[in-house]
Design a protein around this motif. Sequence first.
Motif, PDB file in Angstrom:
ATOM      1  N   PRO A 132      -4.670 -27.806   9.920  1.00 37.06           N
ATOM      2  CA  PRO A 132      -4.228 -27.786   8.513  1.00 37.06           C
ATOM      3  C   PRO A 132      -3.283 -26.623   8.250  1.00 37.06           C
ATOM      4  O   PRO A 132      -3.163 -25.688   9.053  1.00 37.06           O
ATOM      5  N   SER A 133      -2.596 -26.695   7.115  1.00 41.90           N
ATOM      6  CA  SER A 133      -1.719 -25.582   6.732  1.00 41.90           C
ATOM      7  C   SER A 133      -2.548 -24.334   6.487  1.00 41.90           C
ATOM      8  O   SER A 133      -3.689 -24.405   6.050  1.00 41.90           O
ATOM      9  N   ARG A 134      -1.992 -23.168   6.766  1.00 44.47           N
ATOM     10  CA  ARG A 134      -2.741 -21.923   6.653  1.00 44.47           C
ATOM     11  C   ARG A 134      -1.772 -20.784   6.358  1.00 44.47           C
ATOM     12  O   ARG A 134      -0.557 -20.944   6.454  1.00 44.47           O
ATOM     13  N   ARG A 135      -2.337 -19.653   6.011  1.00 48.16           N
ATOM     14  CA  ARG A 135      -1.545 -18.446   5.743  1.00 48.16           C
ATOM     15  C   ARG A 135      -1.812 -17.427   6.846  1.00 48.16           C
ATOM     16  O   ARG A 135      -2.964 -17.117   7.148  1.00 48.16           O
ATOM     17  N   ILE A 136      -0.752 -16.913   7.437  1.00 51.17           N
ATOM     18  CA  ILE A 136      -0.840 -15.923   8.506  1.00 51.17           C
ATOM     19  C   ILE A 136      -0.392 -14.573   7.959  1.00 51.17           C
ATOM     20  O   ILE A 136       0.612 -14.479   7.249  1.00 51.17           O
ATOM     21  N   MET A 137      -1.145 -13.523   8.286  1.00 55.39           N
ATOM     22  CA  MET A 137      -0.878 -12.204   7.731  1.00 55.39           C
ATOM     23  C   MET A 137       0.084 -11.418   8.628  1.00 55.39           C
ATOM     24  O   MET A 137      -0.083 -11.335   9.845  1.00 55.39           O
ATOM     25  N   LEU A 138       1.107 -10.829   7.993  1.00 54.60           N
ATOM     26  CA  LEU A 138       2.063  -9.938   8.652  1.00 54.60           C
ATOM     27  C   LEU A 138       2.042  -8.588   7.943  1.00 54.60           C
ATOM     28  O   LEU A 138       1.555  -8.468   6.816  1.00 54.60           O
ATOM     29  N   PHE A 139       2.590  -7.572   8.611  1.00 52.45           N
ATOM     30  CA  PHE A 139       2.655  -6.235   8.011  1.00 52.45           C
ATOM     31  C   PHE A 139       4.056  -5.669   8.221  1.00 52.45           C
ATOM     32  O   PHE A 139       4.601  -5.712   9.329  1.00 52.45           O
ATOM     33  N   ASN A 140       4.630  -5.135   7.128  1.00 52.55           N
ATOM     34  CA  ASN A 140       5.977  -4.595   7.164  1.00 52.55           C
ATOM     35  C   ASN A 140       5.938  -3.139   6.701  1.00 52.55           C
ATOM     36  O   ASN A 140       5.610  -2.847   5.541  1.00 52.55           O
ATOM     37  N   VAL A 141       6.268  -2.224   7.612  1.00 53.48           N
ATOM     38  CA  VAL A 141       6.222  -0.793   7.276  1.00 53.48           C
ATOM     39  C   VAL A 141       7.371  -0.391   6.358  1.00 53.48           C
ATOM     40  O   VAL A 141       7.352   0.698   5.772  1.00 53.48           O
ATOM     41  N   GLY A 152      -7.355  -7.256  10.484  1.00 52.88           N
ATOM     42  CA  GLY A 152      -6.799  -7.076  11.810  1.00 52.88           C
ATOM     43  C   GLY A 152      -6.955  -5.653  12.298  1.00 52.88           C
ATOM     44  O   GLY A 152      -7.790  -4.890  11.826  1.00 52.88           O
ATOM     45  N   VAL A 153      -6.093  -5.288  13.244  1.00 52.94           N
ATOM     46  CA  VAL A 153      -6.170  -3.973  13.892  1.00 52.94           C
ATOM     47  C   VAL A 153      -4.796  -3.328  13.862  1.00 52.94           C
ATOM     48  O   VAL A 153      -3.783  -3.962  14.192  1.00 52.94           O
ATOM     49  N   PHE A 154      -4.763  -2.040  13.471  1.00 49.99           N
ATOM     50  CA  PHE A 154      -3.552  -1.234  13.528  1.00 49.99           C
ATOM     51  C   PHE A 154      -3.583  -0.402  14.797  1.00 49.99           C
ATOM     52  O   PHE A 154      -4.646   0.087  15.230  1.00 49.99           O
ATOM     53  N   LEU A 211       4.158   1.928  14.221  1.00 49.56           N
ATOM     54  CA  LEU A 211       2.921   1.329  13.739  1.00 49.56           C
ATOM     55  C   LEU A 211       2.952  -0.175  13.989  1.00 49.56           C
ATOM     56  O   LEU A 211       3.913  -0.852  13.625  1.00 49.56           O
ATOM     57  N   THR A 212       1.893  -0.702  14.606  1.00 49.07           N
ATOM     58  CA  THR A 212       1.807  -2.124  14.940  1.00 49.07           C
ATOM     59  C   THR A 212       0.533  -2.706  14.338  1.00 49.07           C
ATOM     60  O   THR A 212      -0.529  -2.077  14.385  1.00 49.07           O
ATOM     61  N   PHE A 213       0.656  -3.913  13.775  1.00 44.02           N
ATOM     62  CA  PHE A 213      -0.490  -4.600  13.175  1.00 44.02           C
ATOM     63  C   PHE A 213      -0.697  -5.930  13.877  1.00 44.02           C
ATOM     64  O   PHE A 213       0.250  -6.692  14.083  1.00 44.02           O
ATOM     65  N   VAL A 226       0.863  -1.174   0.000  1.00 49.09           N
ATOM     66  CA  VAL A 226       0.000   0.000   0.000  1.00 49.09           C
ATOM     67  C   VAL A 226       0.902   1.226   0.000  1.00 49.09           C
ATOM     68  O   VAL A 226       1.577   1.490   1.000  1.00 49.09           O
ATOM     69  N   PRO A 227       0.980   1.970  -1.094  1.00 48.76           N
ATOM     70  CA  PRO A 227       1.873   3.137  -1.159  1.00 48.76           C
ATOM     71  C   PRO A 227       1.577   4.126  -0.028  1.00 48.76           C
ATOM     72  O   PRO A 227       0.430   4.474   0.217  1.00 48.76           O
ATOM     73  N   GLY A 228       2.630   4.521   0.671  1.00 43.86           N
ATOM     74  CA  GLY A 228       2.487   5.465   1.765  1.00 43.86           C
ATOM     75  C   GLY A 228       2.154   4.840   3.097  1.00 43.86           C
ATOM     76  O   GLY A 228       2.045   5.545   4.103  1.00 43.86           O
ATOM     77  N   LEU A 229       1.985   3.506   3.146  1.00 43.96           N
ATOM     78  CA  LEU A 229       1.636   2.854   4.399  1.00 43.96           C
ATOM     79  C   LEU A 229       2.562   1.689   4.722  1.00 43.96           C
ATOM     80  O   LEU A 229       3.151   1.634   5.794  1.00 43.96           O
ATOM     81  N   GLY A 230       2.712   0.753   3.826  1.00 44.38           N
ATOM     82  CA  GLY A 230       3.551  -0.415   4.052  1.00 44.38           C
ATOM     83  C   GLY A 230       3.051  -1.584   3.229  1.00 44.38           C
ATOM     84  O   GLY A 230       2.251  -1.410   2.291  1.00 44.38           O
ATOM     85  N   GLY A 231       3.490  -2.774   3.581  1.00 47.25           N
ATOM     86  CA  GLY A 231       3.119  -3.947   2.794  1.00 47.25           C
ATOM     87  C   GLY A 231       2.575  -5.076   3.654  1.00 47.25           C
ATOM     88  O   GLY A 231       3.090  -5.353   4.744  1.00 47.25           O
ATOM     89  N   PHE A 232       1.507  -5.733   3.170  1.00 47.88           N
ATOM     90  CA  PHE A 232       0.957  -6.925   3.805  1.00 47.88           C
ATOM     91  C   PHE A 232       1.645  -8.153   3.195  1.00 47.88           C
ATOM     92  O   PHE A 232       1.713  -8.296   1.983  1.00 47.88           O
ATOM     93  N   VAL A 233       2.112  -9.038   4.060  1.00 46.52           N
ATOM     94  CA  VAL A 233       2.832 -10.233   3.621  1.00 46.52           C
ATOM     95  C   VAL A 233       2.138 -11.455   4.197  1.00 46.52           C
ATOM     96  O   VAL A 233       1.903 -11.538   5.416  1.00 46.52           O
TER      97      VAL A 233
END
Length: 318
Positions: free
Chosen positions: A39-48, A99-101, A109-111, A17-24
């Motif tokens: 089962p296997s799953r995808r967990i969301m992270l955020f990198n500023v 999620g929540v910022f 900034l924390t996600f 997201v330009p100006g905010l960061g990236g969801f991984v």
Amino acid sequence: MIEHIEQLLLRNDCVIVPGLGGFVANRTAAEVTGAFVVPSRRIMLFNVLLTYNDGLLAQEYMRCDRLTFQQAMDEIGRAVAHFKKELSEWGNVSFGRLGVFSTGVDGSLTFRYSGNVELDIFNYGLKKLNFAPLASERKSSFGMKEWVAAAAVLLLLLLPLNLLKHQEPYSSASLSSLVTAVERMAQDPLETVTQETVLDSLTVVSEMPDSLNLVQSEIALAEAEAPAPESVEQQSVAPRTVYHVIIASLSSQAKARQYMSEISEYNFDNLEIVRAENRYRVSVANFTSEDSAESFLADFKLRHEAFASAWVFAEKAD
């Protein structure tokens, strides 16, 4: 903006997201935890630190809302500015279902990922399974003494049945011998019953008509006359998966119909609207196998460069 990001995360591992960061999206392997299989799953992270604009989010705006690149970037800029304003005022802001910022004391900034959104379309619907340990097999305590006692009770039950059915007299001595044998067998089946007592009991029983066979014959006759229960054949129908080739995903049905009118010049015969997750997707073709859909998609992109962003969507049909 949030809806566009959620849709992109279903097909991509990183959305910036330009100006905010990236969801991984980080994939974890299946695991066994106690009595549960997860089962296997995808967990969301955020990198500023992910600030490079790869244009992926802007392209989604262009495809869904029919905007130019500059118009899409302006929309993203306004959405990010509004989000930062709310974050500075409240300190905690919910980012849709992801999620929540929140902001720390130092302004960092924390996600925090909510885990409420399904990000893995390949494992969609898979839940953790509970495999309870099997109870230890109990050994049967029904031994010889119990079998002998049961035989004694059976003798007492057959005697009055025979008397009522045939009304044949028996000597008091024979009946007394049988009752005495039954009482001793019930009290101490293995130690006090002698061979003579057993033979005496068998003599009394042998003098009786075959009541047991009679009862069994009556039961068999009743079963033969009873109507056979109607068998109901239950057929389970497995859910069917339909694979759609999607060329647009819009926020309302009206926009989807307008888009179909705008591309009428291509004369697509099988256009339809597929609704899923509050989105209205325009499908150009559908198939019952994923391989057929992927093969059609590859050929479709070669013949129609304007729809280079088309993709395959799997729909669970009832």
